[in-house]
Write a protein that holds these residues in place. Structure first.
Motif, PDB file in Angstrom:
ATOM      1  N   GLY A 108      38.019  31.570  32.382  1.00  0.00           N
ATOM      2  CA  GLY A 108      37.744  30.894  31.128  1.00  0.00           C
ATOM      3  C   GLY A 108      39.004  30.357  30.471  1.00  0.00           C
ATOM      4  O   GLY A 108      39.033  29.230  29.954  1.00  0.00           O
ATOM      5  N   LEU A 109      40.072  31.141  30.487  1.00  0.00           N
ATOM      6  CA  LEU A 109      41.331  30.685  29.902  1.00  0.00           C
ATOM      7  C   LEU A 109      41.892  29.498  30.671  1.00  0.00           C
ATOM      8  O   LEU A 109      42.387  28.529  30.076  1.00  0.00           O
ATOM      9  CB  LEU A 109      42.347  31.829  29.878  1.00  0.00           C
ATOM     10  CG  LEU A 109      42.043  32.965  28.902  1.00  0.00           C
ATOM     11  CD1 LEU A 109      42.957  34.160  29.169  1.00  0.00           C
ATOM     12  CD2 LEU A 109      42.190  32.507  27.458  1.00  0.00           C
ATOM     13  N   LEU A 110      41.822  29.550  32.012  1.00  0.00           N
ATOM     14  CA  LEU A 110      42.296  28.427  32.811  1.00  0.00           C
ATOM     15  C   LEU A 110      41.465  27.178  32.551  1.00  0.00           C
ATOM     16  O   LEU A 110      42.000  26.065  32.465  1.00  0.00           O
ATOM     17  CB  LEU A 110      42.241  28.788  34.302  1.00  0.00           C
ATOM     18  CG  LEU A 110      43.386  29.645  34.827  1.00  0.00           C
ATOM     19  CD1 LEU A 110      43.103  30.095  36.248  1.00  0.00           C
ATOM     20  CD2 LEU A 110      44.706  28.866  34.776  1.00  0.00           C
ATOM     21  N   ARG A 111      40.163  27.367  32.429  1.00  0.00           N
ATOM     22  CA  ARG A 111      39.306  26.203  32.185  1.00  0.00           C
ATOM     23  C   ARG A 111      39.615  25.574  30.834  1.00  0.00           C
ATOM     24  O   ARG A 111      39.688  24.346  30.715  1.00  0.00           O
ATOM     25  CB  ARG A 111      37.830  26.601  32.247  1.00  0.00           C
ATOM     26  CG  ARG A 111      36.899  25.406  32.131  1.00  0.00           C
ATOM     27  CD  ARG A 111      35.441  25.840  32.208  1.00  0.00           C
ATOM     28  NE  ARG A 111      34.574  24.683  32.233  1.00  0.00           N
ATOM     29  CZ  ARG A 111      34.196  23.994  31.157  1.00  0.00           C
ATOM     30  NH1 ARG A 111      34.633  24.363  29.954  1.00  0.00           N
ATOM     31  NH2 ARG A 111      33.396  22.953  31.260  1.00  0.00           N
ATOM     32  N   ASN A 112      39.808  26.397  29.809  1.00  0.00           N
ATOM     33  CA  ASN A 112      40.188  25.849  28.510  1.00  0.00           C
ATOM     34  C   ASN A 112      41.514  25.101  28.589  1.00  0.00           C
ATOM     35  O   ASN A 112      41.700  24.050  27.973  1.00  0.00           O
ATOM     36  CB  ASN A 112      40.285  26.966  27.476  1.00  0.00           C
ATOM     37  CG  ASN A 112      38.928  27.453  27.011  1.00  0.00           C
ATOM     38  OD1 ASN A 112      37.898  26.891  27.369  1.00  0.00           O
ATOM     39  ND2 ASN A 112      38.929  28.509  26.225  1.00  0.00           N
ATOM     40  N   TRP A 113      42.445  25.652  29.360  1.00  0.00           N
ATOM     41  CA  TRP A 113      43.759  25.018  29.523  1.00  0.00           C
ATOM     42  C   TRP A 113      43.606  23.671  30.221  1.00  0.00           C
ATOM     43  O   TRP A 113      44.168  22.659  29.787  1.00  0.00           O
ATOM     44  CB  TRP A 113      44.657  25.950  30.329  1.00  0.00           C
ATOM     45  CG  TRP A 113      46.091  25.515  30.410  1.00  0.00           C
ATOM     46  CD1 TRP A 113      47.102  25.878  29.562  1.00  0.00           C
ATOM     47  CD2 TRP A 113      46.668  24.659  31.392  1.00  0.00           C
ATOM     48  NE1 TRP A 113      48.270  25.298  29.973  1.00  0.00           N
ATOM     49  CE2 TRP A 113      48.038  24.546  31.087  1.00  0.00           C
ATOM     50  CE3 TRP A 113      46.166  23.979  32.498  1.00  0.00           C
ATOM     51  CZ2 TRP A 113      48.912  23.764  31.839  1.00  0.00           C
ATOM     52  CZ3 TRP A 113      47.029  23.192  33.261  1.00  0.00           C
ATOM     53  CH2 TRP A 113      48.386  23.102  32.927  1.00  0.00           C
ATOM     54  N   LEU A 114      42.849  23.640  31.300  1.00  0.00           N
ATOM     55  CA  LEU A 114      42.655  22.399  32.039  1.00  0.00           C
ATOM     56  C   LEU A 114      41.913  21.371  31.185  1.00  0.00           C
ATOM     57  O   LEU A 114      42.273  20.196  31.145  1.00  0.00           O
ATOM     58  CB  LEU A 114      41.870  22.667  33.323  1.00  0.00           C
ATOM     59  CG  LEU A 114      42.613  23.444  34.410  1.00  0.00           C
ATOM     60  CD1 LEU A 114      41.629  23.989  35.434  1.00  0.00           C
ATOM     61  CD2 LEU A 114      43.646  22.567  35.091  1.00  0.00           C
ATOM     62  N   ARG A 115      40.867  21.821  30.516  1.00  0.00           N
ATOM     63  CA  ARG A 115      40.056  20.931  29.700  1.00  0.00           C
ATOM     64  C   ARG A 115      40.867  20.351  28.548  1.00  0.00           C
ATOM     65  O   ARG A 115      40.821  19.152  28.268  1.00  0.00           O
ATOM     66  CB  ARG A 115      38.851  21.695  29.141  1.00  0.00           C
ATOM     67  CG  ARG A 115      37.902  20.849  28.316  1.00  0.00           C
ATOM     68  CD  ARG A 115      36.925  21.756  27.582  1.00  0.00           C
ATOM     69  NE  ARG A 115      35.852  21.005  26.955  1.00  0.00           N
ATOM     70  CZ  ARG A 115      35.968  20.345  25.803  1.00  0.00           C
ATOM     71  NH1 ARG A 115      37.126  20.326  25.171  1.00  0.00           N
ATOM     72  NH2 ARG A 115      34.940  19.679  25.298  1.00  0.00           N
ATOM     73  N   GLY A 116      41.642  21.216  27.879  1.00  0.00           N
ATOM     74  CA  GLY A 116      42.402  20.749  26.729  1.00  0.00           C
ATOM     75  C   GLY A 116      43.613  19.917  27.094  1.00  0.00           C
ATOM     76  O   GLY A 116      43.948  18.968  26.399  1.00  0.00           O
ATOM     77  N   GLY A 117      44.252  20.259  28.208  1.00  0.00           N
ATOM     78  CA  GLY A 117      45.477  19.558  28.578  1.00  0.00           C
ATOM     79  C   GLY A 117      45.260  18.256  29.315  1.00  0.00           C
ATOM     80  O   GLY A 117      46.055  17.325  29.190  1.00  0.00           O
ATOM     81  N   THR A 118      44.170  18.161  30.095  1.00  0.00           N
ATOM     82  CA  THR A 118      43.968  16.977  30.928  1.00  0.00           C
ATOM     83  C   THR A 118      42.547  16.435  30.891  1.00  0.00           C
ATOM     84  O   THR A 118      42.283  15.395  31.485  1.00  0.00           O
ATOM     85  CB  THR A 118      44.303  17.300  32.397  1.00  0.00           C
ATOM     86  OG1 THR A 118      43.401  18.293  32.891  1.00  0.00           O
ATOM     87  CG2 THR A 118      45.725  17.818  32.537  1.00  0.00           C
ATOM     88  N   GLY A 119      41.624  17.123  30.241  1.00  0.00           N
ATOM     89  CA  GLY A 119      40.239  16.679  30.248  1.00  0.00           C
ATOM     90  C   GLY A 119      39.480  17.076  31.495  1.00  0.00           C
ATOM     91  O   GLY A 119      38.323  16.698  31.667  1.00  0.00           O
ATOM     92  N   THR A 120      40.108  17.843  32.390  1.00  0.00           N
ATOM     93  CA  THR A 120      39.458  18.251  33.631  1.00  0.00           C
ATOM     94  C   THR A 120      38.341  19.250  33.344  1.00  0.00           C
ATOM     95  O   THR A 120      38.555  20.231  32.630  1.00  0.00           O
ATOM     96  CB  THR A 120      40.483  18.899  34.582  1.00  0.00           C
ATOM     97  OG1 THR A 120      41.426  17.903  34.968  1.00  0.00           O
ATOM     98  CG2 THR A 120      39.829  19.453  35.815  1.00  0.00           C
TER      99      THR A 120
END
Length: 429
Positions: A278-290
């Motif tokens: 979940g933390l990685l997904r938030n990081w990816l989503r927030g940083g790159t929109g992935t």
């Protein structure tokens, strides 16, 4: 700093990430400091080659998988055949789970936009339930043959909880449409506080969890069946708990009571791994929109600390990247094709460089390999297993300054181009 195509706002998105897009992010304390996004063609070269035969041992004969969970198998051996237990029966599934709309993390959950997106999510769930309804009715109509009674059924997976005598478990598992039978409650004890604290330290999750800096402070993580108390000290310093529900005693909407009882059937690894994902997904989503789950898979494998992975411990203990240079993306690899992806320029010595790939296998298995190539063109590390759907390798010091490459090779891709997710990281930049 952003270069190339703009980073999209994922709010409301239900479509997959674009193919052949590469992100390069410089991290500081777990947060993206500078981000670049490129088309694959701008940062990679491709070619077709006839790969050398692999020198690998003959694969071991595969044992037929036991559909009965080990704990339930022990019960069959040691308990009365007439004893009734609640078991989870997982059935073959032909209903695809669509993507759910992404929430607006820069707005409160009660905002008009988020309420509208939540309504869309509920409509998706209703449609899935309708698709599963006929199959569940057929399954339930045949339970009398096993002296079983229905207790609960699910929408996210094709499965149901039934109350049945142990004497009927083997016959239930023998059905062609049954994937597995496992106990609903297996009596496992929850982790105690020191273990939870040690887990957070081991994951190096604090920079991700404590961030109040955009773009990674948005998003929420929901954990199911964790067996924790709302007042647990691990959730109070700082407190990020917005709401809670007791899905065991709280009714169909989980909206009454507070979960305080011992959980069962879920190991300590579940909440830790789910939190890291979940933390990685938030990081990816927030940083790159992935938003692709495959990118989370690749990032979790990259975060494993066992470069020589195996089928017992996988890629090892997870430790989230917290500072350095990370490059990741999504691309298609063809049979006997090789893609050399520019990892980025390392200006000073680094202790190591990691690379990992993951791909969603279809009905025919693809064999894809990953390697790290130093600035002089020498392959410094590689991973070439045959039967897995992920690879991971690490190049260790001395790490030469210059542009390193992540080499992805479609050793055997029999069904046409295969989507593959790649992630690479070094703590040195």
């Amino acid at each position: 700093m952003n270069t190339g195509p703009s980073i999209p706002d994922p709010t409301g998105r239900k479509d997959a990430d674009p193919q052949n897009t590469v992100y390069r992010v410089e991290q500081r304390n777990g947060m993206p400091y500078r981000a670049e996004v490129h088309a694959l063609a701008d940062v990679a070269t491709s070619r077709h080659v006839e790969p050398e035969p692999k020198e690998t041992d003959e694969p071991r004969p595969q044992r037929e998988r036991d559909k009965v969970h080990p704990v339930l198998r022990e019960w069959l051996d040691n308990r009365s055949a007439n004893k009734r237990e609640e078991v989870v029966v997982v059935l073959d599934d032909s209903v695809p789970i669509p993507r759910f709309p992404e929430p607006a993390t820069d707005e409160p959950p009660e905002s008009d936009r988020n309420r509208a997106l939540l309504d869309q999510a509920r409509d998706i769930i209703s449609a899935i339930e309708q698709q599963r309804a006929a199959g569940y009715e057929r399954f339930q109509a045949g339970l009398g043959e096993y002296e079983a009674e229905p207790v609960e059924r699910f929408w996210l997976i094709n499965g149901a909880v039934v109350d049945m005598p142990l004497a009927s478990v083997e016959r239930m598992a023998a059905r062609d449409d049954v994937v597995s039978v496992e106990p609903r409650f297996s009596g496992e004890q929850p982790p105690q506080s020191p273990q939870v604290g040690d887990g957070r330290t081991s994951l190096a999750s604090e920079p991700y969890f404590n961030s109040t800096t955009p773009p990674c402070n948005g998003g929420r993580i929901g954990l199911l069946d964790t067996g924790v108390r709302f007042s647990h000290t691990q959730f109070t310093n700082p407190s990020h708990v917005s709401f809670r529900g007791d899905c065991n005693n709280g009714g169909t909407n989980c909206n009454t009571g507070t979960a305080t009882q011992v959980f069962g059937g879920t190991s300590c690894a579940t909440p830790f791994a789910a939190s890291a994902a979940g933390l990685l997904r938030n990081w990816l989503r927030g940083g790159t929109g992935t938003i692709d789950p495959g990118q989370v898979y690749a990032s979790l494998i990259l975060s494993g600390q066992t470069p020589s992975f195996n089928n017992t411990s996988g890629a090892g203990h997870v430790r989230l990247p917290w500072g350095g240079l990370q490059t990741f993306g999504k691309m298609a690899i063809a049979h006997h094709a090789t893609i050399d992806l520019d990892f980025g320029t390392i200006s000073s010595a680094a202790p190591f460089i990691d690379a990992a790939i993951w791909w969603p296998d279809g009905s025919v298995h693809s064999d894809i390999d990953v390697a790290l190539v130093d600035p002089s063109g020498v392959v410094r590390a590689s991973s070439i297993s045959i039967s897995s759907v992920f690879e991971r390798c690490r190049a260790t010091a001395p790490i030469a300054a210059g542009v390193w490459k992540v080499r992805i090779t479609g050793y055997n891709v029999p069904s046409g181009p295969q989507t593959v997710y790649v992630s690479a990281y070094t703590p040195g930049v």
